[in-house]
Design a protein around this motif. Structure first.
Motif, PDB file in Angstrom:
ATOM      1  N   THR A 198      72.456 -77.617 -51.995  1.00 35.84           N
ATOM      2  CA  THR A 198      72.928 -76.764 -50.920  1.00 35.84           C
ATOM      3  C   THR A 198      73.752 -75.627 -51.516  1.00 35.84           C
ATOM      4  N   GLY A 199      73.505 -74.428 -51.033  1.00 35.36           N
ATOM      5  CA  GLY A 199      74.142 -73.248 -51.600  1.00 35.36           C
ATOM      6  C   GLY A 199      73.390 -72.663 -52.775  1.00 35.36           C
ATOM      7  N   GLY A 200      72.289 -73.319 -53.193  1.00 37.25           N
ATOM      8  CA  GLY A 200      71.489 -72.825 -54.308  1.00 37.25           C
ATOM      9  C   GLY A 200      70.649 -71.628 -53.905  1.00 37.25           C
ATOM     10  N   GLN A 201      70.116 -70.927 -54.890  1.00 46.67           N
ATOM     11  CA  GLN A 201      69.412 -69.666 -54.659  1.00 46.67           C
ATOM     12  C   GLN A 201      67.984 -69.729 -55.172  1.00 46.67           C
ATOM     13  N   VAL A 202      67.076 -69.109 -54.414  1.00 48.96           N
ATOM     14  CA  VAL A 202      65.714 -68.900 -54.869  1.00 48.96           C
ATOM     15  C   VAL A 202      65.503 -67.402 -55.059  1.00 48.96           C
ATOM     16  N   LEU A 203      64.788 -67.024 -56.122  1.00 49.03           N
ATOM     17  CA  LEU A 203      64.491 -65.621 -56.413  1.00 49.03           C
ATOM     18  C   LEU A 203      63.012 -65.479 -56.754  1.00 49.03           C
ATOM     19  N   ILE A 204      62.347 -64.567 -56.056  1.00 45.84           N
ATOM     20  CA  ILE A 204      60.929 -64.323 -56.273  1.00 45.84           C
ATOM     21  C   ILE A 204      60.734 -62.863 -56.672  1.00 45.84           C
ATOM     22  N   LEU A 205      60.196 -62.655 -57.872  1.00 45.78           N
ATOM     23  CA  LEU A 205      59.849 -61.316 -58.349  1.00 45.78           C
ATOM     24  C   LEU A 205      58.337 -61.162 -58.300  1.00 45.78           C
ATOM     25  N   ASP A 206      57.883 -60.090 -57.633  1.00 49.03           N
ATOM     26  CA  ASP A 206      56.447 -59.864 -57.570  1.00 49.03           C
ATOM     27  C   ASP A 206      56.187 -58.441 -57.089  1.00 49.03           C
ATOM     28  N   GLY A 207      54.914 -58.150 -56.805  1.00 47.26           N
ATOM     29  CA  GLY A 207      54.547 -56.825 -56.339  1.00 47.26           C
ATOM     30  C   GLY A 207      55.210 -56.484 -55.015  1.00 47.26           C
ATOM     31  N   ASN A 208      55.450 -55.198 -54.817  1.00 45.32           N
ATOM     32  CA  ASN A 208      56.067 -54.720 -53.579  1.00 45.32           C
ATOM     33  C   ASN A 208      55.027 -54.767 -52.463  1.00 45.32           C
ATOM     34  N   GLN A 209      55.231 -55.643 -51.494  1.00 37.72           N
ATOM     35  CA  GLN A 209      54.223 -55.843 -50.454  1.00 37.72           C
ATOM     36  C   GLN A 209      54.049 -54.608 -49.573  1.00 37.72           C
ATOM     37  N   LYS A 210      55.123 -53.915 -49.301  1.00 37.79           N
ATOM     38  CA  LYS A 210      54.997 -52.695 -48.494  1.00 37.79           C
ATOM     39  C   LYS A 210      54.164 -51.640 -49.220  1.00 37.79           C
ATOM     40  N   THR A 211      54.401 -51.474 -50.491  1.00 38.56           N
ATOM     41  CA  THR A 211      53.640 -50.499 -51.270  1.00 38.56           C
ATOM     42  C   THR A 211      52.171 -50.886 -51.358  1.00 38.56           C
ATOM     43  N   LEU A 212      51.898 -52.168 -51.593  1.00 35.75           N
ATOM     44  CA  LEU A 212      50.522 -52.630 -51.704  1.00 35.75           C
ATOM     45  C   LEU A 212      49.758 -52.431 -50.395  1.00 35.75           C
ATOM     46  N   ARG A 213      50.459 -52.565 -49.266  1.00 37.99           N
ATOM     47  CA  ARG A 213      49.794 -52.351 -47.979  1.00 37.99           C
ATOM     48  C   ARG A 213      49.505 -50.877 -47.737  1.00 37.99           C
ATOM     49  N   GLN A 214      50.375 -50.014 -48.234  1.00 39.32           N
ATOM     50  CA  GLN A 214      50.226 -48.581 -47.994  1.00 39.32           C
ATOM     51  C   GLN A 214      49.234 -47.927 -48.944  1.00 39.32           C
ATOM     52  N   LEU A 215      49.128 -48.482 -50.151  1.00 35.56           N
ATOM     53  CA  LEU A 215      48.242 -47.897 -51.161  1.00 35.56           C
ATOM     54  C   LEU A 215      47.176 -48.917 -51.533  1.00 35.56           C
ATOM     55  N   GLU A 216      46.102 -48.928 -50.759  1.00 35.10           N
ATOM     56  CA  GLU A 216      45.053 -49.922 -50.923  1.00 35.10           C
ATOM     57  C   GLU A 216      44.440 -49.908 -52.323  1.00 35.10           C
ATOM     58  N   TRP A 217      44.388 -48.728 -52.943  1.00 39.62           N
ATOM     59  CA  TRP A 217      43.743 -48.640 -54.252  1.00 39.62           C
ATOM     60  C   TRP A 217      44.453 -49.461 -55.319  1.00 39.62           C
ATOM     61  N   LEU A 218      45.777 -49.720 -55.125  1.00 42.69           N
ATOM     62  CA  LEU A 218      46.490 -50.538 -56.102  1.00 42.69           C
ATOM     63  C   LEU A 218      45.925 -51.955 -56.165  1.00 42.69           C
ATOM     64  N   ASN A 219      45.375 -52.410 -55.044  1.00 44.15           N
ATOM     65  CA  ASN A 219      44.817 -53.753 -55.009  1.00 44.15           C
ATOM     66  C   ASN A 219      43.532 -53.869 -55.822  1.00 44.15           C
ATOM     67  N   ASP A 220      42.950 -52.722 -56.198  1.00 46.55           N
ATOM     68  CA  ASP A 220      41.701 -52.730 -56.962  1.00 46.55           C
ATOM     69  C   ASP A 220      41.921 -52.551 -58.462  1.00 46.55           C
ATOM     70  N   VAL A 221      43.162 -52.366 -58.885  1.00 49.81           N
ATOM     71  CA  VAL A 221      43.418 -52.077 -60.291  1.00 49.81           C
ATOM     72  C   VAL A 221      43.035 -53.263 -61.171  1.00 49.81           C
ATOM     73  N   PHE A 222      43.446 -54.457 -60.792  1.00 49.63           N
ATOM     74  CA  PHE A 222      43.154 -55.640 -61.581  1.00 49.63           C
ATOM     75  C   PHE A 222      42.273 -56.596 -60.793  1.00 49.63           C
ATOM     76  N   GLU A 223      41.699 -57.543 -61.522  1.00 50.98           N
ATOM     77  CA  GLU A 223      40.952 -58.600 -60.847  1.00 50.98           C
ATOM     78  C   GLU A 223      41.946 -59.666 -60.406  1.00 50.98           C
ATOM     79  N   GLU A 224      42.419 -59.533 -59.186  1.00 47.00           N
ATOM     80  CA  GLU A 224      43.382 -60.464 -58.612  1.00 47.00           C
ATOM     81  C   GLU A 224      42.794 -60.995 -57.307  1.00 47.00           C
ATOM     82  N   PRO A 225      42.290 -62.215 -57.290  1.00 42.88           N
ATOM     83  CA  PRO A 225      41.560 -62.718 -56.126  1.00 42.88           C
ATOM     84  C   PRO A 225      42.393 -62.853 -54.856  1.00 42.88           C
ATOM     85  N   TYR A 226      43.722 -62.926 -54.984  1.00 42.44           N
ATOM     86  CA  TYR A 226      44.551 -63.155 -53.805  1.00 42.44           C
ATOM     87  C   TYR A 226      45.489 -61.984 -53.498  1.00 42.44           C
ATOM     88  N   ILE A 227      45.275 -60.843 -54.142  1.00 49.01           N
ATOM     89  CA  ILE A 227      46.227 -59.744 -54.020  1.00 49.01           C
ATOM     90  C   ILE A 227      46.290 -59.190 -52.598  1.00 49.01           C
TER      91      ILE A 227
END
Length: 295
Positions: A198-227
């Motif tokens: 209790t009181g512990g912290q979780v931290l998740i570093l990853d791609g910016n979801q807002k940016t990925l939604r706005q710039l669809e072409w970024l999702n095509d840069v790599f072969e990422e099946p779940y991007i």
């Protein structure tokens, strides 16, 4: 599953990156290690490899991360694909730590780049890196040994680690969620909630979801099946659904984000643990006091 040749990565970026990489040096390094023998030291029979992980290619690597080629090439490629700089991006997660952790679990640790930075930032903490690929753990151990850092490396599934409740003060994951289906990301967050005091912290570093939604072409840069599934989701919402409070995200150079959550401090039924020694082969009984609060 054949590697797609029509991605932006395969057609344009991969040839450029290959020019920057010392492929002869990588080949010598790969040949210097008996990968099957070394990976067997980590491979656990009770770890079931999920199909979403074993049946997909990631970054154009046939077979995903379950081979030595992935372990050898991951770092050289990643240093060129995390703008403005891989170290700066990963440091953003370390800088977002709000607790004083005595025990840290880095989920989906891969070759241990963030794990090493966490140990360097919190040298007195016990740090455990967990990953589904024993080959990646071999590379991570090698990096830690060269850096003179004592880190526990464990083969396991972030959805169901097998570790005891409330045994970590900080749980992290770097560049993991965009490589998992959304339901799995939520499961990992629920597992993180269970593992945290209790009181512990979780931290998740990853791609910016807002940016990925706005710039669809970024999702095509790599072969990422779940991007695309990741981009359409919300790590903040999933954290809330997992039970975390004080959930917030911060942009990291527009392309990435760090999302933080705190496990609420319970007013009743608070569990108490006493510290135990670490067994590198069996962390099942690991107990944890958290930054002055016994939980």
């Amino acid at each position: 599953m054949a590697v797609r040749q029509d991605t932006i990565w395969e057609r344009f970026l991969s040839p450029v990156v290959r020019l920057l990489i010392d492929e002869d040096g990588l080949r010598r390094y790969a040949d210097s290690i008996n990968w099957e023998k070394e990976s067997d030291r980590y491979r656990r029979d009770d770890v079931i490899i999920p199909s979403y992980y074993s049946n997909q290619n990631f970054h154009g690597i046939a077979g995903g991360y379950l081979n030595s080629d992935a372990a050898v090439t991951y770092d050289p490629v990643t240093q060129y694909v995390l703008p403005p700089n891989e170290g700066i991006v990963r440091q953003a997660l370390v800088d977002a730590v709000q607790v004083k952790p005595r025990r840290i679990l880095d989920l989906g640790c891969g070759t241990g780049s963030t794990t090493l930075m966490l140990k360097q930032a919190f040298p007195d903490a016990e740090v455990i890196g967990l990953d589904l690929s024993p080959y990646m753990l071999v590379r991570a151990e090698d990096k830690a040994r060269n850096a003179g850092l004592e880190i526990v490396w464990r083969h396991g599934n972030a959805e169901k680690t097998g570790l005891r409740d409330a045994t970590f003060d900080l749980v992290t994951a770097s560049l993991l969620f965009h490589e998992t289906p959304d339901a799995v990301s939520l499961a990992i967050l629920r597992e993180s909630f269970r593992l945290l005091v209790t009181g512990g912290q979780v931290l998740i570093l990853d791609g910016n979801q807002k940016t990925l939604r706005q710039l669809e072409w970024l999702n095509d840069v790599f072969e990422e099946p779940y991007i695309r599934e990741y981009a359409a989701s919300s790590t903040e919402a999933n954290m809330g659904a997992a039970g975390f409070e004080a959930v917030r995200s911060q942009d990291v150079w527009w392309i990435n984000q760090v999302t933080s959550g705190i496990k609420p401090i319970a007013t009743e039924n608070v569990r108490h643990y006493t510290p135990t020694s670490v067994d590198n082969n069996d962390l099942e009984g690991l107990g944890s006091p958290a930054f002055g609060i016994m939980a």
